[in-house]
Write a protein that holds these residues in place. Structure first.
Motif, PDB file in Angstrom:
ATOM      1  N   ALA A  81       1.188   5.261  -6.772  1.00 23.44           N
ATOM      2  CA  ALA A  81       0.588   4.207  -7.597  1.00 23.44           C
ATOM      3  C   ALA A  81       1.660   3.420  -8.351  1.00 23.44           C
ATOM      4  O   ALA A  81       1.602   2.184  -8.439  1.00 23.44           O
ATOM      5  CB  ALA A  81      -0.410   4.819  -8.575  1.00 23.44           C
ATOM      6  N   GLU A  82       2.643   4.134  -8.885  1.00 31.06           N
ATOM      7  CA  GLU A  82       3.736   3.471  -9.603  1.00 31.06           C
ATOM      8  C   GLU A  82       4.576   2.620  -8.658  1.00 31.06           C
ATOM      9  O   GLU A  82       4.999   1.501  -9.009  1.00 31.06           O
ATOM     10  CB  GLU A  82       4.606   4.512 -10.301  1.00 31.06           C
ATOM     11  CG  GLU A  82       3.926   5.199 -11.468  1.00 31.06           C
ATOM     12  CD  GLU A  82       4.729   6.359 -12.012  1.00 31.06           C
ATOM     13  OE1 GLU A  82       4.688   6.576 -13.235  1.00 31.06           O
ATOM     14  OE2 GLU A  82       5.407   7.057 -11.222  1.00 31.06           O
ATOM     15  N   PHE A  83       4.826   3.144  -7.471  1.00 30.80           N
ATOM     16  CA  PHE A  83       5.594   2.392  -6.480  1.00 30.80           C
ATOM     17  C   PHE A  83       4.851   1.111  -6.106  1.00 30.80           C
ATOM     18  O   PHE A  83       5.439   0.016  -6.073  1.00 30.80           O
ATOM     19  CB  PHE A  83       5.830   3.243  -5.229  1.00 30.80           C
ATOM     20  CG  PHE A  83       6.541   2.528  -4.120  1.00 30.80           C
ATOM     21  CD1 PHE A  83       7.926   2.479  -4.074  1.00 30.80           C
ATOM     22  CD2 PHE A  83       5.828   1.865  -3.125  1.00 30.80           C
ATOM     23  CE1 PHE A  83       8.585   1.804  -3.057  1.00 30.80           C
ATOM     24  CE2 PHE A  83       6.469   1.184  -2.104  1.00 30.80           C
ATOM     25  CZ  PHE A  83       7.853   1.157  -2.074  1.00 30.80           C
ATOM     26  N   GLN A  84       3.570   1.242  -5.840  1.00 34.36           N
ATOM     27  CA  GLN A  84       2.771   0.089  -5.440  1.00 34.36           C
ATOM     28  C   GLN A  84       2.756  -0.988  -6.526  1.00 34.36           C
ATOM     29  O   GLN A  84       2.938  -2.172  -6.255  1.00 34.36           O
ATOM     30  CB  GLN A  84       1.344   0.553  -5.133  1.00 34.36           C
ATOM     31  CG  GLN A  84       0.444  -0.522  -4.555  1.00 34.36           C
ATOM     32  CD  GLN A  84      -0.847   0.069  -4.016  1.00 34.36           C
ATOM     33  OE1 GLN A  84      -0.839   1.057  -3.288  1.00 34.36           O
ATOM     34  NE2 GLN A  84      -1.972  -0.542  -4.385  1.00 34.36           N
ATOM     35  N   GLN A 140       0.849  -1.182   0.000  1.00 29.43           N
ATOM     36  CA  GLN A 140       0.000   0.000   0.000  1.00 29.43           C
ATOM     37  C   GLN A 140       0.888   1.236   0.000  1.00 29.43           C
ATOM     38  O   GLN A 140       1.902   1.271   0.698  1.00 29.43           O
ATOM     39  CB  GLN A 140      -0.899   0.043   1.237  1.00 29.43           C
ATOM     40  CG  GLN A 140      -1.935  -1.058   1.320  1.00 29.43           C
ATOM     41  CD  GLN A 140      -2.723  -0.986   2.611  1.00 29.43           C
ATOM     42  OE1 GLN A 140      -2.431  -1.694   3.575  1.00 29.43           O
ATOM     43  NE2 GLN A 140      -3.718  -0.112   2.642  1.00 29.43           N
ATOM     44  N   ALA A 141       0.504   2.226  -0.767  1.00 26.50           N
ATOM     45  CA  ALA A 141       1.283   3.467  -0.818  1.00 26.50           C
ATOM     46  C   ALA A 141       0.335   4.658  -0.869  1.00 26.50           C
ATOM     47  O   ALA A 141      -0.656   4.638  -1.590  1.00 26.50           O
ATOM     48  CB  ALA A 141       2.203   3.466  -2.039  1.00 26.50           C
ATOM     49  N   PHE A 168       4.482   4.230   2.740  1.00 24.30           N
ATOM     50  CA  PHE A 168       4.147   2.937   2.152  1.00 24.30           C
ATOM     51  C   PHE A 168       4.143   1.868   3.233  1.00 24.30           C
ATOM     52  O   PHE A 168       4.808   2.007   4.272  1.00 24.30           O
ATOM     53  CB  PHE A 168       5.052   2.552   0.979  1.00 24.30           C
ATOM     54  CG  PHE A 168       6.501   2.280   1.305  1.00 24.30           C
ATOM     55  CD1 PHE A 168       6.894   1.202   2.097  1.00 24.30           C
ATOM     56  CD2 PHE A 168       7.498   3.090   0.761  1.00 24.30           C
ATOM     57  CE1 PHE A 168       8.232   0.940   2.362  1.00 24.30           C
ATOM     58  CE2 PHE A 168       8.835   2.835   1.017  1.00 24.30           C
ATOM     59  CZ  PHE A 168       9.200   1.757   1.818  1.00 24.30           C
ATOM     60  N   LEU A 169       3.358   0.818   2.980  1.00 25.34           N
ATOM     61  CA  LEU A 169       3.282  -0.343   3.863  1.00 25.34           C
ATOM     62  C   LEU A 169       3.589  -1.582   3.042  1.00 25.34           C
ATOM     63  O   LEU A 169       3.053  -1.753   1.944  1.00 25.34           O
ATOM     64  CB  LEU A 169       1.884  -0.475   4.478  1.00 25.34           C
ATOM     65  CG  LEU A 169       1.383   0.670   5.358  1.00 25.34           C
ATOM     66  CD1 LEU A 169      -0.087   0.444   5.715  1.00 25.34           C
ATOM     67  CD2 LEU A 169       2.216   0.776   6.618  1.00 25.34           C
ATOM     68  N   LEU A 170       4.450  -2.439   3.564  1.00 21.97           N
ATOM     69  CA  LEU A 170       4.802  -3.687   2.891  1.00 21.97           C
ATOM     70  C   LEU A 170       4.451  -4.857   3.795  1.00 21.97           C
ATOM     71  O   LEU A 170       4.687  -4.811   5.006  1.00 21.97           O
ATOM     72  CB  LEU A 170       6.307  -3.726   2.579  1.00 21.97           C
ATOM     73  CG  LEU A 170       6.919  -2.538   1.833  1.00 21.97           C
ATOM     74  CD1 LEU A 170       8.429  -2.751   1.686  1.00 21.97           C
ATOM     75  CD2 LEU A 170       6.266  -2.345   0.476  1.00 21.97           C
TER      76      LEU A 170
END
Length: 366
Positions: A43-46, A27-28, A111-113
């Motif tokens: 969005a691109e990172f996610q 999630q970002a 962000f959450l990973l």
């Protein structure tokens, strides 16, 4: 600001908790500064991270990265107050005693990973001041340091110890005429050294921070190189936990600045004074750090009790005001104060002036 040792702490935990695992949930939250200023989006990172396996983590100075099973890879910088949290793990070199800091997801997350592999790990990049940066780099994993922003920065004294030698350092110092402290803080020269590490290195090398870099003798260059590798490697070996720093280090005794009726003194009795170099408060031990060559200007020294030895305006020298950011956090290593607009450029990412603040640890003081 997290420096080389503090960032190495996070790389340690990334390798321990994320490397070798697949990101089942990403999630970002978009931030047009943290993502947008370096040409990407949440969005691109996610999309780039979702469902991929983390194959590695690395560092060059204050930058760090996670490499994925396929490009692009995430390259990050904490700025002044960013950090990476891992659920149920103490990644901190400081810790807040606020109950909200124990919440998950944490406040100010970018962000959450979450991994699918057992034991499952959850990580979060947090940054209240929005001075950190998160970007995607499209390249093979082993070529990441050949791309922006890493290629514009100097070698890392630990990762690149075969490059950062006395001979290399001597040539670098001779090629510039700047205060040696300013040269050390300029990330284009050497990656990872910030305010407290710069002071510690110069103290062990017995070099005055205001002395011009091109005036150092060959013996001083050798001492500086030795001190740099000693301070950096020692701090990393203990994962930036200042409780484990050697007792004779300057770091352990420099935090009385601005407190009335208190002075900063080393165990051997040598006094610590403070002056401003390149917009930064520098801790100096006059009994050890002598001016052996030309300096950029006369500098007023400030005793640790906050009473100026000379007028702040004498000889036109501006001294930094005391601030709570110059106080020591309760236990572990600290971030350095942001330079003024006229100060040395620390790196390409520090484009905004943060407000002054400090970090606390919940661990009891000894």
């Amino acid at each position: 600001m997290p420096e080389l040792a503090e960032v190495a702490r996070i790389v340690h935990f990334l390798r321990q908790h994320l490397v070798g695992k697949t990101l089942s949930k990403v999630q970002a939250q978009h931030d047009d500064v943290i993502y947008g200023k370096v040409g990407t989006s949440a969005a691109e990172f996610q999309k780039a991270m979702q469902g991929k396996k983390v194959i590695g983590a690395g560092q060059q100075g204050k930058y760090f990265w996670i490499t994925m099973s396929s490009p692009p890879h995430a390259v990050m910088h904490f700025g002044m107050a960013g950090w990476l949290k891992i659920k149920d793990t103490d990644t901190y070199y400081y810790r807040s005693d606020k109950p909200a800091d124990q919440e998950w997801p944490p406040k100010y997350w970018k962000f959450l990973l979450e991994t699918s592999d057992e034991p499952k790990s959850e990580a979060a990049f947090v940054d209240a001041r929005r001075l950190g940066r998160i970007r995607l780099v499209e390249c093979p994993a082993d070529e990441i340091r050949n791309h922006t922003p890493l290629k514009e920065n100097g070698p890392d004294p630990v990762a690149d110890k075969d490059i950062v030698t006395a001979a290399w350092l001597g040539e670098k110092l001779k090629s510039k005429k700047v205060p040696i402290k300013a040269l050390l803080l300029d990330q284009a020269n050497i990656s990872g050294i910030g305010n407290w590490m710069g002071d510690e290195i110069l103290y062990h090398a017995k070099i005055h921070p205001e002395q011009y870099s091109n005036t150092l003798s060959n013996d001083q260059v050798k001492e500086l190189n030795t001190a740099m590798h000693y301070v950096c490697s020692t701090a990393i070996d203990v994962l930036a936990d200042s409780e484990k720093f050697p007792e004779h280090w300057l770091f352990k005794h420099r935090w009385s600045k601005g407190k009335k009726n208190q002075s900063s003194t080393l165990p051997n009795g040598d006094k610590i004074t403070f002056l401003t170099v390149g917009g930064r408060t520098s801790a100096v031990v006059p009994a050890v750090q002598k001016k052996t060559g030309a300096v950029s200007k006369d500098v007023n020294e400030q005793p640790a009790n906050g009473t100026a030895a000379n007028s702040k305006r004498k000889r036109g020298v501006k001294m930094e005001e005391d601030s709570e950011f110059d106080e020591k956090p309760d236990v572990k290593s600290r971030g350095s104060k942001k330079a003024s607009a006229s100060a040395v450029k620390e790196d390409e990412e520090d484009e905004e002036k943060p407000s002054v603040g400090r970090r606390r640890s919940t661990r009891s003081r000894k």
